[in-house]
Scaffold this motif. Structure first.
Motif, mmCIF file in Angstrom:
data_model
loop_
_atom_site.group_PDB
_atom_site.id
_atom_site.type_symbol
_atom_site.label_atom_id
_atom_site.label_comp_id
_atom_site.label_asym_id
_atom_site.label_seq_id
_atom_site.Cartn_x
_atom_site.Cartn_y
_atom_site.Cartn_z
ATOM 1 N N UNK A 106 10.826 -11.255 -1.746
ATOM 2 C CA UNK A 106 9.388 -11.039 -1.950
ATOM 3 C C UNK A 106 9.097 -9.562 -2.209
ATOM 4 N N UNK A 107 9.884 -8.977 -3.091
ATOM 5 C CA UNK A 107 9.760 -7.551 -3.367
ATOM 6 C C UNK A 107 8.428 -7.138 -3.966
ATOM 7 N N UNK A 108 7.640 -8.108 -4.454
ATOM 8 C CA UNK A 108 6.327 -7.779 -5.024
ATOM 9 C C UNK A 108 5.308 -7.419 -3.937
ATOM 10 N N UNK A 109 5.644 -7.642 -2.663
ATOM 11 C CA UNK A 109 4.774 -7.213 -1.556
ATOM 12 C C UNK A 109 5.210 -5.805 -1.160
ATOM 13 N N UNK A 110 4.395 -4.783 -1.391
ATOM 14 C CA UNK A 110 4.843 -3.402 -1.181
ATOM 15 C C UNK A 110 5.043 -3.024 0.284
ATOM 16 N N UNK A 111 4.223 -3.581 1.178
ATOM 17 C CA UNK A 111 4.306 -3.212 2.593
ATOM 18 C C UNK A 111 5.435 -3.995 3.272
ATOM 19 N N UNK A 130 14.403 12.334 -11.806
ATOM 20 C CA UNK A 130 13.831 12.165 -10.470
ATOM 21 C C UNK A 130 14.801 12.687 -9.422
ATOM 22 N N UNK A 131 14.236 12.992 -8.259
ATOM 23 C CA UNK A 131 15.030 13.329 -7.077
ATOM 24 C C UNK A 131 14.431 12.545 -5.926
ATOM 25 N N UNK A 132 15.192 11.589 -5.406
ATOM 26 C CA UNK A 132 14.658 10.659 -4.420
ATOM 27 C C UNK A 132 15.051 11.058 -3.001
ATOM 28 N N UNK A 133 14.046 11.133 -2.147
ATOM 29 C CA UNK A 133 14.288 11.323 -0.713
ATOM 30 C C UNK A 133 13.863 10.082 0.067
ATOM 31 N N UNK A 134 13.370 9.068 -0.651
ATOM 32 C CA UNK A 134 12.989 7.785 -0.054
ATOM 33 C C UNK A 134 13.302 6.685 -1.060
ATOM 34 N N UNK A 135 13.508 5.473 -0.570
ATOM 35 C CA UNK A 135 13.809 4.346 -1.448
ATOM 36 C C UNK A 135 12.555 3.921 -2.213
ATOM 37 N N UNK A 136 12.764 3.339 -3.393
ATOM 38 C CA UNK A 136 11.640 2.826 -4.179
ATOM 39 C C UNK A 136 11.978 1.438 -4.703
ATOM 40 N N UNK A 193 5.754 -7.938 4.181
ATOM 41 C CA UNK A 193 6.816 -8.679 3.497
ATOM 42 C C UNK A 193 7.688 -9.437 4.506
ATOM 43 N N UNK A 194 8.049 -8.770 5.594
ATOM 44 C CA UNK A 194 8.863 -9.416 6.622
ATOM 45 C C UNK A 194 8.101 -10.569 7.278
ATOM 46 N N UNK A 195 6.798 -10.375 7.490
ATOM 47 C CA UNK A 195 5.982 -11.447 8.075
ATOM 48 C C UNK A 195 5.934 -12.664 7.150
ATOM 49 N N UNK A 196 5.717 -12.414 5.858
ATOM 50 C CA UNK A 196 5.661 -13.516 4.894
ATOM 51 C C UNK A 196 6.992 -14.255 4.823
ATOM 52 N N UNK A 197 8.103 -13.514 4.822
ATOM 53 C CA UNK A 197 9.420 -14.147 4.800
ATOM 54 C C UNK A 197 9.649 -14.998 6.044
ATOM 55 N N UNK A 198 9.208 -14.479 7.187
ATOM 56 C CA UNK A 198 9.377 -15.221 8.441
ATOM 57 C C UNK A 198 8.566 -16.505 8.436
ATOM 58 N N UNK A 199 7.304 -16.420 7.970
ATOM 59 C CA UNK A 199 6.441 -17.604 7.925
ATOM 60 C C UNK A 199 7.010 -18.653 6.972
#
Length: 234
Positions: A195-200, A134-140, A204-210
């Motif tokens: 909560x890495x299972x939430x892709x967006x 692979x060649x990554x230009x974005x995180x996965x 994910x940030x909203x769920x963590x905040x709540x």
């Protein structure tokens, strides 16, 4: 203060948000385990296969003149040893990737970046054969943003452990080294702790905040309940 109402709120809100407490405590336990079972991040060390400095015949200015760009705005020039030969690694403002010019004969080689990355991977894995996957230009999901550096190449060793490394030719180093067991632990930790299972990311940030705010509310209700139900002085 209505102790009965506070007790009800504390009980039901605590039940709802107990999941976040369990996940946070579970990830904390796993984090301690990972510090014992996983090696620290790869140490920065000189990369490449060495070079014969006496073979350098081309100056930096001559190497830059070999680029296809007209009057390129050079941002950085590194001297890299690739395959035992000296190469100029040139970064320009217009180019998003490094360009390589031989310091021996001034030859421009577009494929040299991948060859350099493969050499770094082989040296890190004590000469093991590696294959670019692979060649990554974005995180996965495996190479997450805590590793910070992009772009990177991924190379697999093809052994029984599913060993793979991520290589940056910008830093000239391995930025991540993992295998099947290490990645299993890292994935569980990411899912529990972040909560890495939430892709967006926004969701994910909203769920963590709540979840975090809910835990805060439960703690506040517990403190209020303590004072509301304390024995009265005679």
């Amino acid at each position: 203060m209505n102790a009965r109402l506070i007790r009800k709120l504390h009980r039901w809100i605590g039940l709802v948000f107990s999941l976040s407490v369990l996940m946070a405590s579970g990830s904390g336990v796993l984090h301690n385990i990972m510090t014992r079972t996983q090696a620290p991040p790869p140490a920065a060390r000189p990369s490449g296969g060495g070079m014969d400095v006496n073979a350098i015949k081309v100056s930096v200015a001559e190497a830059v003149s070999k680029l296809a760009e007209t009057n390129p705005e050079v941002q950085a020039v590194n001297l890299r040893g690739i395959g035992g030969q000296p190469w100029y690694q040139i970064y320009t403002k217009a180019s998003r990737t490094p360009q390589y010019v031989s310091a021996v004969d001034g030859r421009l080689d577009p494929s040299r970046d991948e060859a350099y990355a493969a050499e770094i991977a082989r040296n890190f894995l004590a000469g093991a054969e590696v294959k670019k996957t692979d060649f990554l230009t974005a995180f996965n999901s495996e190479y997450i943003n805590i590793f910070r550096i992009l772009p990177v190449y991924r190379f697999d060793a093809g052994d029984g452990l599913d060993t793979r490394v991520y290589v940056s030719t910008t830093t000239g180093s391995v930025t991540r080294h993992t295998d099947k067991q290490r990645q299993f632990e890292a994935t569980v930790f990411t899912n529990f702790h972040k909560l890495g299972f939430i892709p967006n990311k926004d969701m994910r940030d909203l769920a963590l905040t709540v979840l975090t705010f809910g835990t805060f509310v439960v703690a506040c209700l517990g403190i209020a309940l303590f004072f509301a139900t304390r024995p009265k002085k005679r």
